[in-house]
Design a protein around this motif. Sequence first.
Motif, PDB file in Angstrom:
ATOM      1  N   ILE A  16       0.740  -1.171   0.076  1.00  0.00           N
ATOM      2  CA  ILE A  16       0.025  -0.035   0.156  1.00  0.00           C
ATOM      3  C   ILE A  16       0.777   1.290   0.255  1.00  0.00           C
ATOM      4  O   ILE A  16       0.702   2.226  -0.848  1.00  0.00           O
ATOM      5  CB  ILE A  16      -1.122  -0.068   1.186  1.00  0.00           C
ATOM      6  CG1 ILE A  16      -2.112  -1.289   1.053  1.00  0.00           C
ATOM      7  CG2 ILE A  16      -1.668   1.361   1.378  1.00  0.00           C
ATOM      8  CD1 ILE A  16      -2.897  -1.607   2.392  1.00  0.00           C
ATOM      9  N   ASN A  17       1.810   1.211   0.779  1.00  0.00           N
ATOM     10  CA  ASN A  17       2.960   2.349   0.891  1.00  0.00           C
ATOM     11  C   ASN A  17       3.735   2.495  -0.149  1.00  0.00           C
ATOM     12  O   ASN A  17       3.749   3.695  -0.933  1.00  0.00           O
ATOM     13  CB  ASN A  17       3.901   2.290   2.152  1.00  0.00           C
ATOM     14  CG  ASN A  17       4.386   3.392   2.373  1.00  0.00           C
ATOM     15  OD1 ASN A  17       3.786   4.862   2.005  1.00  0.00           O
ATOM     16  ND2 ASN A  17       5.660   3.413   3.286  1.00  0.00           N
ATOM     17  N   PHE A  27      -7.831   1.340   5.821  1.00  0.00           N
ATOM     18  CA  PHE A  27      -6.916   0.433   5.456  1.00  0.00           C
ATOM     19  C   PHE A  27      -5.816   1.401   5.013  1.00  0.00           C
ATOM     20  O   PHE A  27      -5.308   0.924   3.899  1.00  0.00           O
ATOM     21  CB  PHE A  27      -7.474  -0.488   4.203  1.00  0.00           C
ATOM     22  CG  PHE A  27      -8.568  -1.452   4.736  1.00  0.00           C
ATOM     23  CD1 PHE A  27      -8.236  -2.346   5.643  1.00  0.00           C
ATOM     24  CD2 PHE A  27      -9.756  -1.190   4.290  1.00  0.00           C
ATOM     25  CE1 PHE A  27      -8.994  -3.463   6.144  1.00  0.00           C
ATOM     26  CE2 PHE A  27     -10.841  -2.143   4.889  1.00  0.00           C
ATOM     27  CZ  PHE A  27     -10.506  -3.195   5.729  1.00  0.00           C
ATOM     28  N   THR A  28      -5.305   2.219   5.606  1.00  0.00           N
ATOM     29  CA  THR A  28      -3.821   3.000   5.177  1.00  0.00           C
ATOM     30  C   THR A  28      -2.866   1.931   5.658  1.00  0.00           C
ATOM     31  O   THR A  28      -3.066   1.215   6.356  1.00  0.00           O
ATOM     32  CB  THR A  28      -4.117   4.449   5.883  1.00  0.00           C
ATOM     33  OG1 THR A  28      -3.918   4.113   7.560  1.00  0.00           O
ATOM     34  CG2 THR A  28      -5.028   5.256   5.579  1.00  0.00           C
ATOM     35  N   SER A  29      -1.677   2.220   5.371  1.00  0.00           N
ATOM     36  CA  SER A  29      -0.477   1.528   5.407  1.00  0.00           C
ATOM     37  C   SER A  29      -0.219   1.627   6.878  1.00  0.00           C
ATOM     38  O   SER A  29      -0.014   0.343   7.553  1.00  0.00           O
ATOM     39  CB  SER A  29       0.398   1.998   4.622  1.00  0.00           C
ATOM     40  OG  SER A  29       1.068   3.169   4.887  1.00  0.00           O
ATOM     41  N   GLY A  30      -0.388   2.406   7.666  1.00  0.00           N
ATOM     42  CA  GLY A  30      -0.198   2.740   8.985  1.00  0.00           C
ATOM     43  C   GLY A  30      -1.007   1.979   9.815  1.00  0.00           C
ATOM     44  O   GLY A  30      -0.661   1.146  10.848  1.00  0.00           O
ATOM     45  N   LEU A  37       1.429  -5.551  13.863  1.00  0.00           N
ATOM     46  CA  LEU A  37       2.286  -5.474  15.369  1.00  0.00           C
ATOM     47  C   LEU A  37       1.526  -6.019  16.361  1.00  0.00           C
ATOM     48  O   LEU A  37       1.878  -6.618  17.199  1.00  0.00           O
ATOM     49  CB  LEU A  37       2.551  -3.943  15.488  1.00  0.00           C
ATOM     50  CG  LEU A  37       3.847  -3.247  14.891  1.00  0.00           C
ATOM     51  CD1 LEU A  37       3.920  -1.810  15.135  1.00  0.00           C
ATOM     52  CD2 LEU A  37       5.067  -4.036  15.100  1.00  0.00           C
ATOM     53  N   MET A  38       0.163  -5.708  16.394  1.00  0.00           N
ATOM     54  CA  MET A  38      -0.876  -6.284  17.326  1.00  0.00           C
ATOM     55  C   MET A  38      -0.579  -7.992  17.210  1.00  0.00           C
ATOM     56  O   MET A  38      -0.639  -8.449  18.137  1.00  0.00           O
ATOM     57  CB  MET A  38      -2.294  -5.958  17.163  1.00  0.00           C
ATOM     58  CG  MET A  38      -2.863  -6.526  18.234  1.00  0.00           C
ATOM     59  SD  MET A  38      -4.905  -6.103  17.774  1.00  0.00           S
ATOM     60  CE  MET A  38      -5.150  -7.067  16.304  1.00  0.00           C
ATOM     61  N   VAL A  39      -0.701  -8.437  15.793  1.00  0.00           N
ATOM     62  CA  VAL A  39      -0.665  -9.962  15.600  1.00  0.00           C
ATOM     63  C   VAL A  39       0.751 -10.684  16.162  1.00  0.00           C
ATOM     64  O   VAL A  39       0.774 -11.516  16.764  1.00  0.00           O
ATOM     65  CB  VAL A  39      -1.018 -10.257  14.154  1.00  0.00           C
ATOM     66  CG1 VAL A  39      -0.688 -11.589  13.899  1.00  0.00           C
ATOM     67  CG2 VAL A  39      -2.608  -9.871  14.090  1.00  0.00           C
ATOM     68  N   LEU A  40       1.671  -9.600  15.798  1.00  0.00           N
ATOM     69  CA  LEU A  40       2.994 -10.077  16.149  1.00  0.00           C
ATOM     70  C   LEU A  40       3.186 -10.164  17.766  1.00  0.00           C
ATOM     71  O   LEU A  40       3.814 -11.101  18.219  1.00  0.00           O
ATOM     72  CB  LEU A  40       4.087  -9.117  15.561  1.00  0.00           C
ATOM     73  CG  LEU A  40       5.399  -9.679  15.515  1.00  0.00           C
ATOM     74  CD1 LEU A  40       5.795 -10.867  15.100  1.00  0.00           C
ATOM     75  CD2 LEU A  40       6.397  -8.521  15.035  1.00  0.00           C
ATOM     76  N   ALA A  41       2.548  -9.278  18.363  1.00  0.00           N
ATOM     77  CA  ALA A  41       2.501  -9.218  19.846  1.00  0.00           C
ATOM     78  C   ALA A  41       1.885 -10.436  20.430  1.00  0.00           C
ATOM     79  O   ALA A  41       2.391 -10.932  21.593  1.00  0.00           O
ATOM     80  CB  ALA A  41       1.967  -7.824  20.496  1.00  0.00           C
ATOM     81  N   LEU A  42       0.683 -10.614  19.796  1.00  0.00           N
ATOM     82  CA  LEU A  42       0.005 -11.993  20.285  1.00  0.00           C
ATOM     83  C   LEU A  42       0.832 -13.370  20.127  1.00  0.00           C
ATOM     84  O   LEU A  42       0.895 -14.234  20.765  1.00  0.00           O
ATOM     85  CB  LEU A  42      -1.318 -11.886  19.595  1.00  0.00           C
ATOM     86  CG  LEU A  42      -2.299 -10.878  20.056  1.00  0.00           C
ATOM     87  CD1 LEU A  42      -3.634 -11.126  19.073  1.00  0.00           C
ATOM     88  CD2 LEU A  42      -2.680 -11.095  21.425  1.00  0.00           C
ATOM     89  N   HIS A  43       1.380 -13.262  19.003  1.00  0.00           N
ATOM     90  CA  HIS A  43       2.508 -14.518  18.619  1.00  0.00           C
ATOM     91  C   HIS A  43       3.584 -14.481  19.694  1.00  0.00           C
ATOM     92  O   HIS A  43       3.806 -15.652  20.349  1.00  0.00           O
ATOM     93  CB  HIS A  43       3.051 -14.301  17.329  1.00  0.00           C
ATOM     94  CG  HIS A  43       4.078 -15.235  16.855  1.00  0.00           C
ATOM     95  ND1 HIS A  43       3.645 -16.538  16.556  1.00  0.00           N
ATOM     96  CD2 HIS A  43       5.328 -15.288  16.837  1.00  0.00           C
ATOM     97  CE1 HIS A  43       4.790 -17.173  16.452  1.00  0.00           C
ATOM     98  NE2 HIS A  43       5.969 -16.518  16.697  1.00  0.00           N
TER      99      HIS A  43
END
Length: 59
Positions: A16-17, A27-30, A37-43
Amino acid sequence: MLGIAAAVLFFFAFLINAAEISTNHVFTSGNVMILGLMVLALHVAGIGAAHTSRFGRRR
């Protein structure tokens, strides 16, 4: 599994960026990067990991 989902979200944020795709305000790139980052933190926290036994293998 969540690590792979985070990688996919980061890839979409990059596309997107980099391609300067015009999207709506959700649905912006940010925003996609923050979801990644949220999904990675859950992982990293161990959510969604394979279930392992606390006692190890039985012989």
